[in-house]
Design an enzyme around this catalytic site. Sequence first.
Site, PDB file in Angstrom:
ATOM      1  N   GLN A  36       6.655  36.194  19.751  1.00 38.38           N
ATOM      2  CA  GLN A  36       6.281  35.437  20.656  1.00 38.38           C
ATOM      3  C   GLN A  36       6.897  34.117  20.363  1.00 38.38           C
ATOM      4  O   GLN A  36       6.942  33.352  19.233  1.00 38.38           O
ATOM      5  CB  GLN A  36       4.914  35.195  20.873  1.00 38.38           C
ATOM      6  CG  GLN A  36       4.231  33.898  21.847  1.00 38.38           C
ATOM      7  CD  GLN A  36       2.779  33.386  21.665  1.00 38.38           C
ATOM      8  OE1 GLN A  36       2.207  33.110  20.705  1.00 38.38           O
ATOM      9  NE2 GLN A  36       1.968  34.240  22.896  1.00 38.38           N
ATOM     10  N   TYR A  59       0.160  25.192  25.999  1.00 38.32           N
ATOM     11  CA  TYR A  59       1.477  24.745  25.333  1.00 38.32           C
ATOM     12  C   TYR A  59       2.515  24.138  26.251  1.00 38.32           C
ATOM     13  O   TYR A  59       2.041  24.004  27.529  1.00 38.32           O
ATOM     14  CB  TYR A  59       2.079  26.065  24.556  1.00 38.32           C
ATOM     15  CG  TYR A  59       1.142  26.545  23.623  1.00 38.32           C
ATOM     16  CD1 TYR A  59       0.958  25.817  22.379  1.00 38.32           C
ATOM     17  CD2 TYR A  59       0.346  27.754  23.753  1.00 38.32           C
ATOM     18  CE1 TYR A  59      -0.186  26.276  21.387  1.00 38.32           C
ATOM     19  CE2 TYR A  59      -0.498  28.063  22.595  1.00 38.32           C
ATOM     20  CZ  TYR A  59      -0.741  27.290  21.301  1.00 38.32           C
ATOM     21  OH  TYR A  59      -1.423  27.847  20.651  1.00 38.32           O
ATOM     22  N   ALA A  92      -5.954  42.064  19.597  1.00 38.58           N
ATOM     23  CA  ALA A  92      -5.700  41.281  18.271  1.00 38.58           C
ATOM     24  C   ALA A  92      -6.990  41.364  17.584  1.00 38.58           C
ATOM     25  O   ALA A  92      -6.671  41.881  16.466  1.00 38.58           O
ATOM     26  CB  ALA A  92      -5.205  39.693  18.866  1.00 38.58           C
ATOM     27  N   ARG A  93      -8.020  40.933  18.001  1.00 36.42           N
ATOM     28  CA  ARG A  93      -9.124  41.008  17.058  1.00 36.42           C
ATOM     29  C   ARG A  93      -9.559  42.276  16.538  1.00 36.42           C
ATOM     30  O   ARG A  93      -9.908  42.823  15.609  1.00 36.42           O
ATOM     31  CB  ARG A  93     -10.283  40.058  17.648  1.00 36.42           C
ATOM     32  CG  ARG A  93     -10.107  38.788  17.663  1.00 36.42           C
ATOM     33  CD  ARG A  93     -11.259  37.924  18.515  1.00 36.42           C
ATOM     34  NE  ARG A  93     -10.770  38.024  19.802  1.00 36.42           N
ATOM     35  CZ  ARG A  93     -11.811  37.393  20.938  1.00 36.42           C
ATOM     36  NH1 ARG A  93     -12.548  36.607  20.435  1.00 36.42           N
ATOM     37  NH2 ARG A  93     -11.465  37.566  22.031  1.00 36.42           N
TER      38      ARG A  93
END
Length: 408
Positions: A100, A170, A345-346
Amino acid sequence: MGNSKLFTPVTFGPLTLRNRTIRSAAFESMCPGNAPSDMLLDYHRSVAAGGIGMTTVAYAAVTRSGLSFDRQLWMRPEIIPGLRELTDAIHAEGAAAGIQLGHCGNMSHKSICGCTPVGASGGFNLYSPTFVRGLRADELPEMARAYGRSVNLAREAGFDAVEIHAGHGYLISQFLSPSTNHRKDEFGGSLQNRMRFMDMVMEEVMKAAGSDMAVLVKMNMRDGFRGGMEMDETMQVAKRLEQSGAHGLVLSGGFVSKAPMYVMRGEMPIRSMTHYMTCWWLKYGVRMAGKWMIPAVPFKEAYFLEDALKFRAELKMPLIYVGGLVSRSKIDEVLDDGFDAVQMARALLNEPGFVNRMRDEENARCNCRHSNYCIARMYSIEMACHQHLGEELPACLKREIERIEAKG
């Protein structure tokens, strides 16, 4: 099980994955000195060995000014050999490697990024506490080129895909969102103007990606707070990204600075978060005001699905679903709804071999209980699941985790 798409190959541009699972780019906090470490390599190798189609190395800043943490990657020639070792290890396990790429914009501090933080507009960032400088129009082409250069570095390092971060508040997201973009020039005002910087970045990225790199883009379906972007505008952003030639969109939401739990859901364990902080005033500030700064948003499995389905109906390009996937049955449902792949992800932090287990068990469900302890410690030290720690947790943190998990 016979007609499940989960373990069939899927293609994004020039890249074909062995199955439809991707480890999403959740920040690992494993890059001291802004360079890859053995810990980062071991973690991604374990996920690759666990059966994932592609694992994504999180958030690499395209310039030094884009760093938001001191344990974050910064794309530069010196780290290419270390990244090459990482991609070789991932490929040896049969998975693809993605990275990323992004710039944190105003969410930094001079002590981390080496300069006054820059954003779409100037102002004050309460979380770092620091003044922020709005980028000048004449600086934007060079900033866009930094994304392109990072794509070339990623190729050199052996990555198969890049994920451009255009969400979560972002830099690209700061240009897109009316809440952070107060510019009076051609990069502010109308949505067309607010998309200009994203267009510049995508032009450089697609040029650099050529015919051999897959390009995914992570974007917001909603910013998750009043005054942020809603779906009428984000749908147009998605259509613009489709036109720009991106090979897939990752549909997310939330702003890390204004609505962090909209991204992750559940409650932030404030005690755990402050336990690992070294800066004393931040520790006490967050402990006192944390509940107010980071409001809880209830967790439910596949929490972005309702919104994501509206994008599926309007777009032809490949779409990747992310957000709250912990069971095989829900993943099958999402793929049957027309999404090309899923990101987690988790679940994979809790169980790196979860994908392999889903192959064998129709009702496989990982044991993540959504205390968000992993995220709480990521701000200070490496991301880890509390169920797998070598050390014993202090009693006050155990109590906090138990309380949050009991609610879940």
